[in-house]
Structure formats: C-alpha cells, structure tokens
Design an enzyme around this catalytic site. Sequence first.
Site, PDB file in Angstrom:
ATOM      1  N   THR A 159      -1.814   4.469  -4.749  1.00  0.00           N
ATOM      2  CA  THR A 159      -1.688   3.344  -3.812  1.00  0.00           C
ATOM      3  C   THR A 159      -1.741   2.035  -4.594  1.00  0.00           C
ATOM      4  OG1 THR A 159      -2.505   2.438  -1.717  1.00  0.00           O
ATOM      5  CG2 THR A 159      -4.180   3.285  -3.209  1.00  0.00           C
ATOM      6  N   ASN A 160      -2.009   0.918  -3.945  1.00  0.00           N
ATOM      7  CA  ASN A 160      -2.062  -0.376  -4.630  1.00  0.00           C
ATOM      8  C   ASN A 160      -3.136  -1.242  -3.969  1.00  0.00           C
ATOM      9  OD1 ASN A 160      -0.770  -1.953  -2.397  1.00  0.00           O
ATOM     10  ND2 ASN A 160       0.860  -0.473  -2.818  1.00  0.00           N
TER      11      ASN A 160
END
Length: 401
Positions: free
Chosen positions: A210-211
């Site tokens: 993810t980020n």
Amino acid sequence: MPNLTNKQILLGVTGSIASYKAADLASKLTQAGAKVDVILTSAAQKFITPLTFQSVTGCKAYTDKDLWGDEGHVLHVQLGKGADLIVIAPCTANTMAKLAHGFSDDLLTVTYLASTADVLIAPAMDGGMFDNPATQGNLSTLLSRGVMVAGPATGHLASGLSGKGRMLEPIEILGHIRIALGKHGKLKNKKVVVTAGGTQESIDPVRIITNHSSGKQGYALAQAAIDVGADVTLITTPTTLTPPVGAKVVNVKSVQDMLDALLNESADALIMTAAVADFRPKHVAKDKIKKRDGIPQIELEVAPDILKTVSSIKSEKKRYKVVVGFAAESQDLLENASDKLKSKGLDFIAANDISSKDAGFAVDTNRITLLFANGSKESLPLMSKTEAAEKIIEHVARLLE
Ligand code: PMT
C-alpha cells in the site's frame, strides 16, 4: 470545522432531554462562524435555560416571553426573515404535529409559519411515539413540503427502552446542516465521484502493498462538493476518517475493486485523489507465506491504469464529463504532471509536490499547482486540504457550467 461565516441559523429547541445536545450544536455552529439565534419553547426551558445558549452563542436566546414583549409584533417575522436555515433540534412529536398542521401558538411555531427559509428538523422522542401513525403521517406531510429531516437514530432512549427516536449527535446534525446550506450551491443537481485513500494489493492473506495516503485530501473534496450542493459518491479504501454526512460510500481495497466501482458509476465529474498502485503482485499466495521458507520472491505486474481506462470510456459514453487527476511527485513536478494530464486524458490535474513535509501524504495541508488541458496553470500557496478542495471544486463547477 466548516466555514459558516455570513450564515445565520435560527435554532429552535423543544422539550426533550436531547436539548442538552442542542447547546453543543449551538456552540459548534458559533465556532464555525455562524450567527446563531435560538428560540426555546416553554417545554425546552424545563430541561435547559436560555442563558446556556446565550453563553455559547453570544446572542440573545428567545422565549415565548419575547413573543408577548415590546418587539413581539415583528420579532417572529424578523427572526425567520434573516435566517439562511431554520434548524429545530431536538424536535418533539408535539412540535412536529404543530408544524405539520400549521399551529402557531408559541414563538417557534409562529416564526416557522411566517418564514420562507429552508427548514431542517432533528426528531427526538420515544420509539413508540415516533412509530405512531400520527407522527409518521406528520413526518410525511413535512417531507412532502420540503422540510429536511435528520434522523432519528436507533439506540438507547431516555425511557430506558431501545428503539428509533434518538436525536442524532450534534456533529451529524452539523453534517446535515452543511447539506441544507449547500443545496442551492454551484453543483446543485450535479453528481461528483471522488476516490480517496491508498489502494491495497494483497501479497498473501496477511500482507499487503500500500502507500501513505490517509484519505484526507479525498474526504475534504467529497465534503467540499457536498457543501455546494453535489450528490457525492466517495469511493474509498480503508481509512480512519469519518465520511462526510450525505456521501454515498463505496468501500474498496485494490486497484481492481476501485476500477470496478468506477465502472459501476457515472457522474458529471470524477476526482481521482486516491493514490493507486502502479504495480501489484502477479500471484496472491493462498496461504500465509512462512518465514521458515526463506525470503519470498514476489513478482509484480502492471496494475490497470484507472484514469486511462475511464477517460477512454468517457469519449464514447460520457460516463464522466469532467475528469480530474492528482500527480504525487517528488521530482520534476510540473513536467511529470503535465505528461499525466495528457496521457490520462484529463480536464485538469493537481500537481502535488510530495518532497516537502507540509504537503502531500497524511498531513493536513497541501501545496498544489493546477494544470489545465487548455495549457493554463494556477499555482496555489500552502493551504489546508479543505481550502485546496474548495479551489478544485470551484474549477469543476466552472467547467460544468
Ligand atoms: O490521502 P492524503 O494523505 O490526504 O494524501 C493526498 C494525496 C497525496 C494522496 C493526493 O493529494 C494525491 O496526490 N493523489 C494522487 C497520488 C498518485 O497516485 O499519484 P500518481 O502520480 O501515481 O497518479 C496520477 C493519477 O493517476 C492519480 O490521479 C491517480 O489516482 C491515477 N492513477 C494512478 C495509478 C493507477 N494505476 N491508476 C490511476 O488512475
């Protein structure tokens, strides 16, 4: 906190234990910059005093005594005329009945009857009273006349019972007030889809790629669109944020989920704020990858480009009339953003310099430059994500004119 400067709210408080929450609502509205005039019915004064409201609003709180006082002959007209919105919270079954049938035997109901302002009520009563056909009939009458209704919620009631009749929390009523105040705004009758958060690509049943996107900028955009009357769908990955009241929320995780959700929608505008994966694991392990098996080699593949897919459909089916992208860049901001503007077929893009600590991911502020398809550019200074959202929504509204 919304900006309600220059807004005048007339808050009617009726006789319910929930009236203590109305003081919090009055305080929140005042803190947001609104001028808040309060009218208490005589039953409300059995639960709470005018002084409470005067203390939090800095304005006089009116009672029936004022109706029969010196300025009585114009007070109800004057209070109703000046109001951008009449909010009655809590609104008892008795007051609902009076409103529905045109009774005007106290300052609140005579003001309601004399005013042409929009009206929002937040019912509060016992579940049996709310379900009673008389109350339901009054509710239908009020709805058919354009009165907006917030709640009631289901939960613990003052009677000790549980059921539908609990007044919404002040923060939720504030959300409904924003919808009511925005309903004649620039995006009235327009639909806007906003994406928010960072996509999650599974590696195995436990781990994801993810980020750092928190969803703050996307949620601020959804709220800003609601504030000017748009019908908003918020397509969001998991975040810790509370969606704006009034947004239709679609929960997604992966790029594919987000793309599928967008292909299920059509709208006047799409604002792609989400930070979407460019790459994802080619294979998702069915079982948890075990440490004892050594360091895994995770092969990646290119994830679908959502904007490119949607923009290509736009030209055929006009699924989204205006498409806005974001570009999160740590170098060559404007060059890279300009390439994305063209390659993704956007109307405009918000170039986000994520190399500075006060802009981009997770913080409350942003510094963006807007690049438009016609070659024009607008550089915005550091501002809150709320203000950045309002600027973007102004441009969306202009393009939809
Ligand atoms: O959520 P916050 O913490 O408030 O942070 C806000 C933000 C920094 C995430 C936001 O302001 C922002 O910049 N979002 C875009 C981040 C990003 O993914 O940029 P990008 O340059 O990789 O992508 C360009 C555009 O293409 C974006 O609109 C993105 O949504 C879209 N995209 C990207 C990849 C992909 N596979 N499909 C896409 O449609």
